[in-house]
Motif scaffolding. Structure first.
Motif, mmCIF file in Angstrom:
data_model
loop_
_atom_site.group_PDB
_atom_site.id
_atom_site.type_symbol
_atom_site.label_atom_id
_atom_site.label_comp_id
_atom_site.label_asym_id
_atom_site.label_seq_id
_atom_site.Cartn_x
_atom_site.Cartn_y
_atom_site.Cartn_z
ATOM 1 N N UNK A 1 -13.772 -13.943 -1.718
ATOM 2 C CA UNK A 1 -12.791 -14.927 -2.056
ATOM 3 C C UNK A 1 -11.494 -14.223 -1.712
ATOM 4 N N UNK A 2 -10.390 -14.911 -1.015
ATOM 5 C CA UNK A 2 -9.264 -14.504 -0.744
ATOM 6 C C UNK A 2 -8.580 -14.770 -2.116
ATOM 7 N N UNK A 3 -7.951 -13.527 -2.691
ATOM 8 C CA UNK A 3 -7.467 -13.638 -4.020
ATOM 9 C C UNK A 3 -5.913 -13.475 -3.796
ATOM 10 N N UNK A 4 -5.282 -12.827 -3.012
ATOM 11 C CA UNK A 4 -3.941 -12.983 -2.771
ATOM 12 C C UNK A 4 -3.402 -12.331 -1.438
ATOM 13 N N UNK A 5 -2.291 -12.632 -1.041
ATOM 14 C CA UNK A 5 -1.615 -12.171 0.435
ATOM 15 C C UNK A 5 -0.540 -11.201 -0.108
ATOM 16 N N UNK A 6 -0.345 -10.399 0.737
ATOM 17 C CA UNK A 6 0.971 -9.435 0.569
ATOM 18 C C UNK A 6 1.579 -9.363 1.988
ATOM 19 N N UNK A 7 3.031 -9.033 2.240
ATOM 20 C CA UNK A 7 3.595 -9.263 3.290
ATOM 21 C C UNK A 7 4.437 -8.046 3.911
ATOM 22 N N UNK A 8 4.333 -7.330 4.879
ATOM 23 C CA UNK A 8 5.163 -6.343 5.353
ATOM 24 C C UNK A 8 5.638 -6.850 6.776
ATOM 25 N N UNK A 9 6.771 -6.213 7.010
ATOM 26 C CA UNK A 9 7.485 -6.883 8.173
ATOM 27 C C UNK A 9 7.016 -6.799 9.696
ATOM 28 N N UNK A 10 6.307 -5.750 9.858
ATOM 29 C CA UNK A 10 5.576 -5.107 11.180
ATOM 30 C C UNK A 10 4.151 -4.868 11.028
ATOM 31 N N UNK A 11 3.486 -4.447 12.168
ATOM 32 C CA UNK A 11 1.919 -4.292 12.164
ATOM 33 C C UNK A 11 1.603 -3.094 11.089
ATOM 34 N N UNK A 12 0.693 -3.353 10.223
ATOM 35 C CA UNK A 12 0.295 -2.237 9.426
ATOM 36 C C UNK A 12 -1.121 -1.794 9.828
ATOM 37 N N UNK A 13 -1.393 -0.365 9.719
ATOM 38 C CA UNK A 13 -2.650 -0.088 10.595
ATOM 39 C C UNK A 13 -3.618 0.497 9.565
ATOM 40 N N UNK A 14 -3.172 1.272 8.568
ATOM 41 C CA UNK A 14 -3.896 2.098 7.706
ATOM 42 C C UNK A 14 -3.639 1.820 6.071
ATOM 43 N N UNK A 15 -4.540 1.797 5.307
ATOM 44 C CA UNK A 15 -4.420 1.887 3.789
ATOM 45 C C UNK A 15 -5.311 2.601 3.142
ATOM 46 N N UNK A 16 -4.900 2.910 1.930
ATOM 47 C CA UNK A 16 -5.895 3.424 0.858
ATOM 48 C C UNK A 16 -5.500 2.908 -0.375
ATOM 49 N N UNK A 17 -6.677 2.616 -1.351
ATOM 50 C CA UNK A 17 -6.259 2.108 -2.847
ATOM 51 C C UNK A 17 -6.704 3.255 -3.673
ATOM 52 N N UNK A 18 -5.944 3.286 -4.695
ATOM 53 C CA UNK A 18 -5.985 4.294 -5.759
ATOM 54 C C UNK A 18 -6.836 3.802 -6.839
ATOM 55 N N UNK A 19 -7.959 4.091 -7.213
ATOM 56 C CA UNK A 19 -8.664 3.743 -8.256
ATOM 57 C C UNK A 19 -8.093 4.358 -9.631
ATOM 58 N N UNK A 20 -7.230 5.374 -9.557
ATOM 59 C CA UNK A 20 -6.966 6.056 -10.868
ATOM 60 C C UNK A 20 -5.631 5.382 -11.215
ATOM 61 N N UNK A 21 -4.672 5.100 -10.257
ATOM 62 C CA UNK A 21 -3.492 4.567 -10.719
ATOM 63 C C UNK A 21 -3.065 3.138 -10.461
ATOM 64 N N UNK A 22 -4.364 2.337 -9.530
ATOM 65 C CA UNK A 22 -4.395 1.106 -9.419
ATOM 66 C C UNK A 22 -2.994 0.745 -8.463
ATOM 67 N N UNK A 23 -3.012 1.553 -7.399
ATOM 68 C CA UNK A 23 -1.997 1.362 -6.463
ATOM 69 C C UNK A 23 -2.359 1.273 -5.002
ATOM 70 N N UNK A 24 -1.893 0.450 -4.257
ATOM 71 C CA UNK A 24 -2.317 0.457 -2.861
ATOM 72 C C UNK A 24 -1.058 0.931 -1.935
ATOM 73 N N UNK A 25 -1.701 1.863 -1.035
ATOM 74 C CA UNK A 25 -0.738 2.446 -0.090
ATOM 75 C C UNK A 25 -0.995 2.004 1.236
ATOM 76 N N UNK A 26 0.028 1.380 1.996
ATOM 77 C CA UNK A 26 -0.088 1.085 3.426
ATOM 78 C C UNK A 26 0.872 1.585 4.133
#
Length: 654
Positions: free
Chosen positions: A147-172
């Motif tokens: 299920x689509x939970x939410x949408x985030x937005x950046x200005x231009x094309x993102x390519x890579x990401x990692x989500x940190x299960x220790x700190x609950x942060x998303x890096x894009x």
């Protein structure tokens, strides 16, 4: 800084190695290549290939579903789907189900299991700058769903990401800009923070892959690829992402170094590995390189340079609960829904109602299935409360009162208990003398059954009024007391048995005052965020779950971390644990977040709520994204995992 590559995989069967990861237990290396997925053994030797389309990114879900299986997620950019695979022997086997299907042109993906709600998520990166967060779960029928939970937005094309299960942060990584950080909590704000940037930061050209490593002693390191210089930047996560320096991965013997690294992946602990895609593997096809984290740790002196993260309170007890119902959204957008109150039907508890404020325009009356029964559009109602058997001349009525920011007054209604509708019984405008009446609660004195109204204001002022009959059949309010909390306070509740008033000063504490008009301003501090790490301001709504005699519980909204804390109703009001309301995606109901007002009752309300119900305002109503509403949770879903009592009924009518 130079670090030597420890080993490499065989050249890929295509000439485009996008990303690799280590299977749980480090038994196999899985690589995404131009036309599928390749499996290698620990030494890097090729074992098998699975046709999987144009796979550009990989994710891993461990302990997924009822059977706690490990799933590989692969993003096929040719059709914008995320496919799921399991490892059988030395080969990947498709589950035959798409984990996610998007209508966007996708470029990247990462996944994780949230430490806050225990749910699995996939983050999809689209060419238009959008980042979609999908809840991936196992349905009640055992099938793979999303299920689509939410949408985030950046200005231009993102390519890579990692989500940190220790700190609950998303890096894009926005390849033309830098590295961004989001809160990965599905109920959190969607505002990004910049970690590092091109030109004015530590990137000279295109920004590539990112990875997270957690040391054996609890520190976290973020890796990010500066593609054009073949450099991997390091950041100390606990030290506000302090830049630690850059490294280049050099070859040794027959193994060459890494050029233009794209996708990154890191494993944890003393034996951790950093995996990199190598886009220039000499005369051979592209492949994947590995470096020992221990070599990197030695080069960058992790033991002495990394900041130790703040210790977490091991005594905090947090349980996850799902709502069983939700109300229809309020009519107004933005911050509108605020505070609920529960009215109990005199003869048929299952016909009880929820009264909720819309601080943009009025009061809602909801049935227990969440449907709207009545809407009273008489001003910007902020908080609401209910009391039974309130004297109006010779009559006894069920009173519903609300703070009205439009009239700067107290709105007073009686419940027509046959029709289930509110009827105005205020003796004209009942002014508060406050420019912005805010929080509100009612109190019925155990001494003489007199009914009082408390209203507070954003500067911390609290006033108390006595309610008496004015003109026949109508109520008027007379000021009997005032005191100052100190700063902004909204949530309050009065205990009609003990004669105590609980007030939440948003940034500071939950206090206990006397509720009688002659109680003065003496108070006791029940809790603060400093006293209890489970709390994070603002402290907002507060209510009482009445048990037998003076037993029961006080529930408090900890708005800063989207949780609710429970305290013993009896002094010294021991902390008993916290709960978080998370989504039931199968039922199509999301969790609750940024809760202002709440209410709770121990009276059984029919078969759906046999031990009472907890009702919370949902400040961010997502999945699908709608205007704010209220969530309903049966009390036993909270009580059972926290080993709390389940009472079979205090009649609120006395």
């Amino acid at each position: 800084m130079n670090v030597t590559v420890s080993r490499e995989t065989s050249p890929s069967t295509s000439d485009s190695a996008a990303m690799a990861l280590l299977w749980p237990g480090d038994t196999h290396i899985i690589g995404a290549v131009e036309d599928g997925l390749e499996v290698y053994d620990q030494s890097g030797a090729f074992l098998s290939k699975t046709d999987a389309g144009e796979v550009e990114a990989l994710g891993l879900l461990t302990g997924f579903g009822a059977n706690e299986r490990d799933l590989l997620l692969g993003l096929d950019t040719s059709n914008s789907t995320v496919q799921a695979y399991s490892l059988s022997g030395n080969a990947l086997v498709s589950t035959g189900q798409a984990a996610v299907t998007s209508n966007l042109l996708l470029e990247g993906m990462c996944s994780f299991t949230s430490p806050l709600d225990g749910q699995s998520y996939a983050f999809l990166l689209a060419s238009n700058g959008q980042v979609q967060q999908w809840h991936v779960y196992e349905g009640k029928d055992g099938s793979l769903k999303s299920t689509l939970a939410r949408s985030l937005q950046l200005g231009t094309e993102p390519k890579f990401c990692v989500a940190d299960a220790k700190t609950n942060k998303l890096y894009v990584t926005e390849e033309a800009v830098g590295v961004w950080q989001f809160d990965a909590d599905v109920e959190a704000e969607t505002i990004p923070e910049l970690v590092d940037v091109k030109k004015f930061g530590h990137f000279t050209g295109e920004v590539g892959g990112v990875a997270i490593h957690h040391t054996a002693t609890g520190q976290s390191v973020l890796f990010a690829s500066d593609v054009e210089t073949s450099t991997i930047n390091l950041y100390d996560v606990a030290d506000d992402h302090r830049f630690m320096g850059g490294m280049q991965l050099k070859g040794s013997g027959a193994v060459d170094g890494v050029d233009n690294a794209g996708g990154l992946f890191a494993t944890d602990g003393a034996n951790g590995q950093l995996l990199l895609s190598d886009e220039d593997n000499g005369n051979d096809a592209t492949n994947f390189k590995l470096a020992n984290i221990s070599d990197i740790a030695s080069a960058f002196s992790f033991a002495t340079t990394l900041k130790q993260p703040e210790a977490k309170d091991a005594s905090a007890k947090l349980v996850l609960v799902q709502p069983s119902m939700e109300t229809a959204p309020v009519a107004d957008g933005g911050d509108a829904a605020d505070d609920p109150a529960i009215w109990v039907h005199p003869t048929s508890p299952e016909k009880s109602l929820i009264i909720g404020t819309n601080k943009q325009g009025g009061l809602y009356v909801y049935n227990l299935d969440g449907s709207v029964r009545q809407y009273v559009a008489e001003g910007r109602m902020n908080n609401v409360d209910v009391r039974y058997g309130v004297s109006v001349g010779e009559d006894k009525v069920t009173l519903v009162a609300a703070s009205n920011r439009t009239t700067e007054g107290i709105s007073l209604y009686k419940m027509d208990e046959t029709a289930g509708k509110l009827i105005d019984i205020a003796d004209g405008l009942q002014p508060t003398g406050m420019p912005d009446p805010y929080g509100m609660c009612l109190y019925q004195s155990p001494k003489d059954d007199q009914t009082y109204v408390f209203i507070n204001e954003k500067d911390g002022l609290v006033r108390q009024w006595r309610l008496d009959e004015g003109s026949p059949g109508r109520l008027k309010a007379t000021t009997v007391r005032e005191f100052t909390v100190g700063s902004t306070a909204e949530g309050c509740t009065a205990d009609d048995d003990t004669g105590m008033l609980y007030v939440a000063e948003e940034d500071v504490a939950l206090y206990k005052y006397g509720a009688e008009p002659d109680a003065g301003d003496a108070r006791e501090t029940i809790t603060t965020p400093q006293m209890n790490p489970a709390l994070k301001d603002d402290l907002e709504g507060v209510s009482i779950y009445y048990g037998e005699g003076e037993t029961g519980y006080i529930v408090l909204s900890s708005q800063g971390n989207n949780t609710y804390a429970l305290f013993d109703r009896q002094a010294p009001h021991a902390y008993l644990g916290s709960f978080k309301v998370i989504a039931d995606s199968d039922a199509g109901i999301d969790g609750s977040s940024e809760t202002d007002g709440l209410d709770i009752i121990s009276t059984p309300l029919g078969p759906n709520f046999p031990y009472g119900v907890f009702v919370a305002q949902d400040g961010r109503n997502i999945t699908p994204e709608e205007r704010q509403n209220f969530k309903l949770v049966p009390w036993e879903r909270i009580a059972d995992p926290l080993s709390l009592m389940k009472y079979t009924g205090r009649d609120p009518r006395g």
